[in-house]
Design an enzyme around this catalytic site. Structure first.
Site, PDB file in Angstrom:
ATOM      1  N   SER B 140       0.610  -1.474  -0.039  1.00 26.67           N
ATOM      2  CA  SER B 140       0.453   0.070  -0.093  1.00 26.67           C
ATOM      3  C   SER B 140       0.678   1.592   0.087  1.00 26.67           C
ATOM      4  CB  SER B 140      -0.998   0.035   1.361  1.00 26.67           C
ATOM      5  OG  SER B 140      -1.138   1.007   1.127  1.00 26.67           O
ATOM      6  N   TYR B 153      -0.876  -0.742  10.258  1.00 30.22           N
ATOM      7  CA  TYR B 153      -1.217  -1.625   9.026  1.00 30.22           C
ATOM      8  C   TYR B 153       0.291  -0.772   8.268  1.00 30.22           C
ATOM      9  CZ  TYR B 153      -2.730  -1.695   4.958  1.00 30.22           C
ATOM     10  OH  TYR B 153      -3.292  -1.866   3.388  1.00 30.22           O
TER      11      TYR B 153
END
Lengths: 439, 247
Positions: B140, B153
């Site tokens: 990401s 995350y």
């Protein structure tokens, strides 16, 4: 990560606005979770109902768009099991590739199977969606997930077909397809002078063609009133190169509409006349199935041309013997209110009249006008005509018809209402349509 | 003979779209995710619509008892040969502000990093024994731009990227190739309802890119490509200034 967002919804006819929330679960776990909360919910497919049927003030619209999987296809028996978010375009393509055809298809490929069930749609065919639904699976937080069909839990099944999404969230639909009768469609056009000759032609050709419907000019005055084109379509065996299937921009989005209606009362009669003259000369044409099955595909511009203020459609299902009365009253109502409808259409429907469905044996009459004070006046007159001749109205196309008129027009109104109330006693499913029509 | 692929995270989002794109191009598939019912729906859909050979093999990356070796062998048994392994599974947490309790932190790290690299290792070994293969993993933009809403995350994804670089080195010359996509906004559950600075790519567009570019490069890349510029520009803003903004 949010699972619901605040959202303003606009009905497809552009006249009804509500503030609610939207949830777009992509797994069953999330779907059941959002449906089991105390806040009322309503299933939402493509959002192409003309009224706010899949939205309501403070209601969570639960999108079925990620539940768009085909769960099974019996290639020999022609039965298919799909999730509710499968579009009729996808269903059509799958069926045709395997030698089958969905017998009832609404006008635009983006419409979902769940939406077809919720409104028992008819499209070009003379029957309604109910006739091809073999079984449903339905989730409601009060009873969980159960399967129903005309044989099992028949009452729940009948209330759900045409139940406006008020009995729960449909999780799967089993459909009976029919063998595809050709690889293309031949569309014949024959001009007709008025509404009564249109009906004669439709009745005459009802059986010898696969589809029959008409376009009529209801903006013309005097003797020209109701002149139009009868479309007769049959399957043919000629493979055509498939045409572009992507729907035009704004298929489901009233946002792209023109600031002022292009098809207002001054231009509509001219546009209708041009259309009539052009179609009259065209005679026959051949269409590939992907295009021919969905008459509104590629014509999305029509809705945009109706402008940001929106439009209104009236559909009534007139018992055939009462049609001459309706012609007379309709013309008087249009003239008296100085309306210039931008669209008129007829087709014969032949399906058992039940509950709040747009079904029965009769002539389905559709009238479109841009929204405004004149349309309100006209539609009040049309309500009176419907009441006089006992014609059902189409709830999915109408964002204004009230409880009193619906209660009077539908003999099973009370049965539908008490049925929905017994299934959904805690009012876990709600919408602007429910509030307007059931109270 | 159709080539065989394993997609982990195939019940929704990018994983489902990748499985669809592969099925459309004639691949045989093992689709995996935690939610069995959704997985079976995806498998039924692909075998009906695309007439693909698809098996559903549930796997839960948050389960500490996960045996990546056994999962890889089971998948290989279904397919015969695993030419492609795609890992899209991932989770985010609303409370991921860096100050969370041990349990949610462990879950974020387990799914996004620990189980992920264990699976990558298991399939890398398998493919090395096969004499070649292709691995695709999803990271990401958060890995390059950590912030207060995704502290764990983003660090897990950064770890995954760094691991992938090491793995690429280890696999050099073995015929096993690895591609990592650091994705920008994608219109899945993660981005639903967020106010975004840039338009979200559709999962289908991401899937077409991934499947279309199989084997054409190695390493870590941003997709959509403009994110590499955005991330570079972001890096030029002094940290002392960045910290003052709540993003």
């Amino acid at each position: 990560v949010k699972d619901t967002i605040d959202c303003r919804f606009l009905s497809f006819d552009g006249t009804e606005r509500v503030s609610g929330s939207l949830a777009r679960p992509d797994r069953y776990r999330q779907l059941f979770d959002v449906l089991s909360r105390p806040r009322p919910a309503i299933p939402r497919g493509a959002g192409l109902s003309y009224c706010c049927a899949s939205a309501g003030e403070d209601v969570v619209s639960v999108s079925s768009r990620r539940f768009d999987r085909v769960l099974g296809l019996d290639r020999d028996a022609g039965t298919v099991v799909v999730e509710p978010g499968v579009t009729v375009g996808a269903l059509h393509d799958l069926a045709v590739r395997n030698g089958w055809y969905p017998p009832i298809l609404p006008g635009h490929p983006e419409i979902t199977v769940g939406g077809c069930v919720a409104f028992d749609v008819h499209g070009k065919s003379g029957r309604t969606f109910r006739s091809c639904v073999l079984a449903l699976t339905l989730f409601h937080p009060s009873f969980g997930e159960i399967e129903c069909s005309p044989e099992v839990d028949a009452e729940l099944f009948e209330l759900t077909v045409g139940g406006c999404g008020l009995t729960g969230f449909v999780t799967s639909v089993t459909l009976q397809l029919v063998p595809v009768a050709g690889s293309s469609l031949v569309r014949r056009r024959s001009p007709v002078a008025d509404l009564s000759t249109t009906l004669e032609a439709l009745l005459k050709h009802e059986r010898d063609h696969d589809f029959a419907y008409s376009w009529n000019d209801l903006s013309a005055r005097g003797n020209s009133f109701g002149r139009g084109i009868v479309y007769l379509e049959s399957f043919a065996d000629e493979t055509l190169r498939a045409s572009r299937r992507t729907p035009g921009r704004g298929a489901g989005e009233p946002a792209g509409r023109l600031p002022v209606p292009l098809l207002g009362r001054r231009i509509a009669p001219i546009a209708n006349r041009i259309y009539y003259e052009a179609e009259r000369r065209r005679g026959r044409s051949r269409l590939d199935l992907g295009r021919g099955s969905f008459p509104i595909l590629g014509k999305e511009g029509y809705f945009r041309a109706l402008g940001r203020r929106g439009f209104r459609e009236y559909q009534m299902l007139v018992p055939i013997p009462r049609f001459p009365t309706v012609i007379e009253r309709l013309q008087a109502a249009i003239v008296d209110t100085a309306s210039r409808p931008c669209l008129g259409s007829l087709k014969i429907l032949d399906a058992e009249a039940r509950l709040l469905r747009f079904s029965g044996r009769g002539v389905a009459v559709a009238v479109d006008v841009p929204a405004g004070p004149r349309s309100r006046e006209l539609f009040a007159r049309l309500d009176a005509i419907a009441l006089e001749v006992g014609a059902r109205v189409n709830l999915s196309k109408d964002s204004r018809v009230g409880q009193r008129v619906v209660a009077e027009l539908f003999p099973e109104y009370g049965a539908f209402r008490s049925g929905v109330e017994s299934i959904d006693s805690g009012r876990g499913f709600d919408s602007a349509l429910r509030r307007r029509v059931l109270g | 003979l159709a080539e065989g692929a394993v997609v982990v995270g195939a019940s929704s989002g990018v994983g489902r779209a990748v499985a669809e794109e592969l099925a459309r191009r004639g691949w045989s598939l093992v689709v995996s995710a935690r939610d069995r019912r959704d997985l079976e729906a995806v498998a039924a859909d692909l075998s009906t619509r695309e007439r693909a050979v698809v098996r559903a093999l549930p796997v839960d990356l948050s389960d500490p008892g996960l045996d990546p070796e056994r999962f890889a062998r089971a998948a290989a048994q279904e397919l015969g040969r695993v030419d492609l392994f795609v890992l899209t599974a991932g989770v985010v947490d609303e409370e991921d502000d860096g100050l969370a309790a041990p349990a949610p932190t462990e879950r974020l790290v387990r799914v996004n990093y620990l189980a992920a690299i264990q699976l990558l290792a298991a399939f890398a070994r398998l493919q090395r024994e096969q004499g070649g293969g292709q691995i695709v993993a999803i990271s990401s933009i958060a890995a390059a731009a950590p912030r207060r809403r995704n502290a764990v995350y983003s660090s897990a994804k950064a770890g995954l990227e760094v691991y992938a670089r090491g793995l690429r080195h280890a696999l050099y010359g073995t015929g096993v190739r690895i591609q990592v996509y650091a994705l920008g906004y994608v219109d899945t559950r993660l981005a639903f309802g967020q106010r975004l600075l840039f338009p979200a790519a559709s999962p289908e567009a991401v899937a077409r890119q991934i499947v279309g570019a199989l084997g054409s490069w190695e390493g870590v890349r941003y997709y959509p490509r403009f994110w590499s510029v955005v991330v570079k520009l972001f890096g030029l803003v002094p940290e002392s200034l960045r910290l003052r903004f709540k993003y």
